[in-house]
Design a protein around this motif. Structure first.
Motif, PDB file in Angstrom:
ATOM      1  N   ALA A  18      -5.905 -10.111   1.466  1.00 18.36           N
ATOM      2  CA  ALA A  18      -4.722 -11.095   1.459  1.00 18.36           C
ATOM      3  C   ALA A  18      -4.320 -11.317  -0.003  1.00 18.36           C
ATOM      4  O   ALA A  18      -3.201 -11.307  -0.334  1.00 18.36           O
ATOM      5  N   GLU A  19      -5.272 -11.329  -0.899  1.00 18.54           N
ATOM      6  CA  GLU A  19      -4.829 -11.743  -2.309  1.00 18.54           C
ATOM      7  C   GLU A  19      -4.257 -10.354  -2.826  1.00 18.54           C
ATOM      8  O   GLU A  19      -3.179 -10.691  -3.635  1.00 18.54           O
ATOM      9  N   GLN A  20      -4.515  -9.419  -2.392  1.00 16.20           N
ATOM     10  CA  GLN A  20      -4.060  -8.016  -3.042  1.00 16.20           C
ATOM     11  C   GLN A  20      -2.583  -8.061  -2.605  1.00 16.20           C
ATOM     12  O   GLN A  20      -1.531  -7.783  -2.940  1.00 16.20           O
ATOM     13  N   ARG A  21      -2.392  -8.223  -1.502  1.00 16.61           N
ATOM     14  CA  ARG A  21      -1.007  -8.478  -0.653  1.00 16.61           C
ATOM     15  C   ARG A  21       0.226  -9.297  -1.342  1.00 16.61           C
ATOM     16  O   ARG A  21       1.080  -9.124  -1.673  1.00 16.61           O
ATOM     17  N   GLU A  22      -0.561 -10.492  -1.803  1.00 16.69           N
ATOM     18  CA  GLU A  22       0.152 -11.584  -2.602  1.00 16.69           C
ATOM     19  C   GLU A  22       0.502 -11.010  -3.868  1.00 16.69           C
ATOM     20  O   GLU A  22       1.696 -11.403  -4.325  1.00 16.69           O
ATOM     21  N   LEU A  23      -0.495 -10.498  -4.475  1.00 22.39           N
ATOM     22  CA  LEU A  23      -0.434 -10.066  -6.043  1.00 22.39           C
ATOM     23  C   LEU A  23       0.776  -8.861  -5.577  1.00 22.39           C
ATOM     24  O   LEU A  23       1.748  -8.868  -6.857  1.00 22.39           O
ATOM     25  N   LEU A  24       0.860  -8.048  -5.036  1.00 22.75           N
ATOM     26  CA  LEU A  24       1.951  -6.718  -4.636  1.00 22.75           C
ATOM     27  C   LEU A  24       3.096  -7.489  -4.441  1.00 22.75           C
ATOM     28  O   LEU A  24       4.055  -6.989  -5.227  1.00 22.75           O
ATOM     29  N   ALA A  25       3.367  -8.383  -3.848  1.00 27.10           N
ATOM     30  CA  ALA A  25       4.329  -9.006  -3.202  1.00 27.10           C
ATOM     31  C   ALA A  25       4.961  -9.826  -4.592  1.00 27.10           C
ATOM     32  O   ALA A  25       6.142  -9.495  -4.887  1.00 27.10           O
TER      33      ALA A  25
END
Length: 651
Positions: free
Chosen positions: A486-493
């Motif tokens: 979930a943290e990875q998705r937030e950083l990509l966004a």
């Protein structure tokens, strides 16, 4: 009873004597994974009645009904209605016990949650039946013989059933949220849709329920349901609905027309007649309140930006929500913002909603645009009149009416001669260009920090995957892996959003004196044009309000930037001149505003004082509504540490 199959699974005692008449209620919430289907429940109850010599009068069966409410369980309601008709309530405890012994009657069900998952509703139904001397038999609960102990156990089981329902609802919501947030680069989705036309991380547009007006649903396969097994089939496809604009039927264009008309101040009746989207005016309330038309989707307490193709700009939707709120306040007889008053929005007067009367000391009353029609004696006259004077018939305010032509001319002349000038706009234009350069540098620094953090998260995910492969599945490792993903998705966004904010050096405007002159001339033509709606929109960008008192007045003006909330003033007729707003200070505020609108990309980028700035940022985001679990994930801290920072237990 050698043929019995279920007796060993249920209670062995019976509170009713042999020969007692009973009815049975069975319910199944649907699906093949139910604990006991209604057919199985019927078989169990038949065996129980045969074993204890009970006379089964009737079955009441509700199939495939959602468990959260009893409103649509027709058989349950029919059973309760029938029993309430046949048995009257007996409020005297002694008479009730005696009646139940002389004329016993019972209701049998598989579990107490068959009657209702809400503990309050379940208790009400049971209490109502017991007041009518009806014995309740729960096949999954064994009586202890102690009335008090049975009551405590029953209350505990009701709480347990309700908790189970809440947990199931939360799990379902989390599952739906993960499906709604699925993107076109999801590995599982790509495995089943290798030819999908896009692969850039955009949302698939998966939305449960009926598609909004202007959209239609498309079925797509996103995976395999391993648990859904049928005879001869190991698994079945997981099919969901995505929404896409319905352009071929013309519905998309009609929805756009409805928003354009609403933007122009048209009424619901006229929009309904032209667009024919709905048959009733009330349906347009939900239509104009639906955020999906901006391309964003609000679901599960989260807003998914750029979820689908937008129909309108976000500003249109936000302005309409303010107007809807204002109309609601007016209906509740609350004070209304004059700029949002529906009749003022559609008014043909240039300064409607901006003019206030200061005739009564210490008070400012909105002024209304009004007209005296032409007749044989006088010509037509447009004027502004104090709303308090008009409503009180001059008793609470005796100010004079003001000619709209004179006031409009005074405001426009003052605006063009002392506000929209080269001396004011030149420094502002130069500083805005520099602000865009500084914003680029800030965004690039934040992107670098976010990418560094992303590398750490990806390395952590790789280590967790190695741990799962070596030691097998672990709930704690799986939970930590989900958090990191979930943290990875937030950083990509976040990186994607920051990249969109960067402006190419060649695109940074260099505003010349000729362009400023053209802008000023265009503003003058707009303000003097016959298009009142366009002129009003232009003047509202610079004029905050106009306060008049007899033959004198003051113009409150500002420049159209969100951070500049301080208004400056200019006299209209004969008042001493106030200091014009400092354009140098204005430009500095604009630069600071542009910088402040960029949220921190990661928890590691805080400047020279990391902990202090991090803690301050945590407090700000918490004050803006972000909860502790999300803050813990975003800043890679424990929930206890976030709580300490927020409540000052540690520094």
């Amino acid at each position: 009873m050698s043929d019995s199959r279920y007796l060993h699974l249920i209670r062995q005692d019976c509170q009713l004597p042999p020969g007692t008449h009973v009815v049975a209620y069975c319910r199944d919430s649907g699906g093949e994974e139910q604990e006991r289907s209604t057919l199985q429940q019927v078989d169990v109850i038949r065996e129980y009645c045969a074993h204890h010599n009970l006379i089964l009068d009737q079955f009441y069966v509700d199939d495939a009904k959602e468990a959260g409410s009893t409103e649509h369980r027709t058989q349950l309601q029919q059973m309760l209605t029938t029993l309430r008709t046949q048995f009257r309530q007996i409020n005297d405890r002694t008479k009730r016990r005696k009646h139940s012994q002389n004329a016993p009657f019972g209701v049998i069900f598989w579990k107490s949650n068959r009657l209702g998952r809400d503990s309050i509703e379940t208790r009400f139904i049971k209490a109502d039946l017991r007041l009518r001397t009806i014995t309740i038999i729960d096949l999954n609960r064994t009586s202890t013989g102690d009335t008090g102990a049975d009551a405590v156990l029953e209350a505990f089981h009701e709480w347990q059933d309700e908790t189970f329902l809440d947990d199931a609802g939360e799990n379902a919501s989390r599952g739906l949220a993960s499906i709604v947030g699925m993107r076109d680069n999801d590995a599982e989705f790509r495995r089943h849709n290798p030819e999908w036309p896009t692969n850039d991380g955009r949302y698939l547009g998966i939305r449960p329920g009926i598609p909004p007006k202007g959209f239609h649903g498309e079925s797509i396969k996103i995976g395999i349901r391993e648990r859904k097994r049928r005879r001869g089939v190991e698994s079945e496809a997981h099919i969901v609905q995505r929404i896409v604009p319905d352009k071929e039927s013309g519905l998309w264009a009609r929805c756009r027309l409805a928003w354009e008309m609403r933007r122009e101040g048209k009424g619901i009746a006229e929009i309904m007649k032209v667009t024919r989207l709905y048959g009733t005016a009330t349906a347009f309330t939900a239509f104009f309140g639906n955020r999906i038309y901006t391309g964003d989707f609000a679901y599960g307490g989260k807003v998914y930006e750029n979820f689908v193709e937008p129909l309108i700009p976000r500003e249109w939707w936000e302005d309409e929500q303010k107007k809807m709120t204002a109309r609601s306040e007016k209906q509740r007889q609350q004070r209304l913002n004059p700029k949002l008053e529906p009749r003022r929005i559609a008014s043909r007067h240039l300064l409607t909603g901006l003019v206030f009367c200061n005739h009564v000391d210490g008070e400012e009353h909105p002024m209304l645009g009004d007209t005296i029609t032409e007749n044989d004696v006088r010509k037509r006259w447009d004027f502004y009149i104090c709303s308090v004077k008009k409503n009180s018939r001059g008793k609470k305010c005796d100010s004079k009416r003001i000619s709209t032509q004179a006031l409009n001319k005074a405001v426009v002349d003052k605006l063009m001669s002392e506000v929209l000038t080269h001396a004011n706009l030149r420094p502002l234009a130069d500083n805005l260009a520099q602000a865009m350069v500084e914003r680029n540098l800030d965004a690039e620094a934040r992107i670098t920090a976010a990418r560094s953090r992303l590398d750490e998260v990806r390395a952590s995910i790789a280590r967790l995957m190695d741990a799962i492969e070596k030691s097998g599945h672990s709930f704690s490792i799986q939970q930590r892996l989900e958090t990191r993903e979930a943290e990875q998705r937030e950083l990509l966004a976040e990186i994607t959003r920051m990249n969109k904010l960067i402006v190419k050096p060649s695109d940074i405007p260099k505003i010349s004196d000729e362009q400023l002159t053209a802008f000023i001339d265009n503003m003058r033509e707009t303000l003097m044009s016959d298009d009142v709606m366009l002129a009003r929109a232009a003047i509202a960008r610079f004029v905050a309000k106009v306060v008049v008192n007899g033959k004198t007045g003051t113009l409150y003006y500002t420049f159209p930037f969100h951070d500049i909330t301080r208004n400056e003033t200019l006299p209209l007729w004969g008042l001493r001149r106030h200091r014009v707003y400092s354009l140098e200070k204005c430009a500095k505020k604009v630069i600071r505003w542009l910088s402040d609108t960029l949220p921190a990309a990661t928890a590691d980028y805080y400047g020279p004082h990391p902990k202090a700035q991090r803690n301050e940022l945590i407090r700000q985001r918490y004050a803006n509504g972000e909860n502790i679990p999300k803050l813990a994930i975003a800043f890679d801290l424990s929930r206890a540490r976030i709580h300490q920072i927020l409540h000052g237990q540690r520094k």
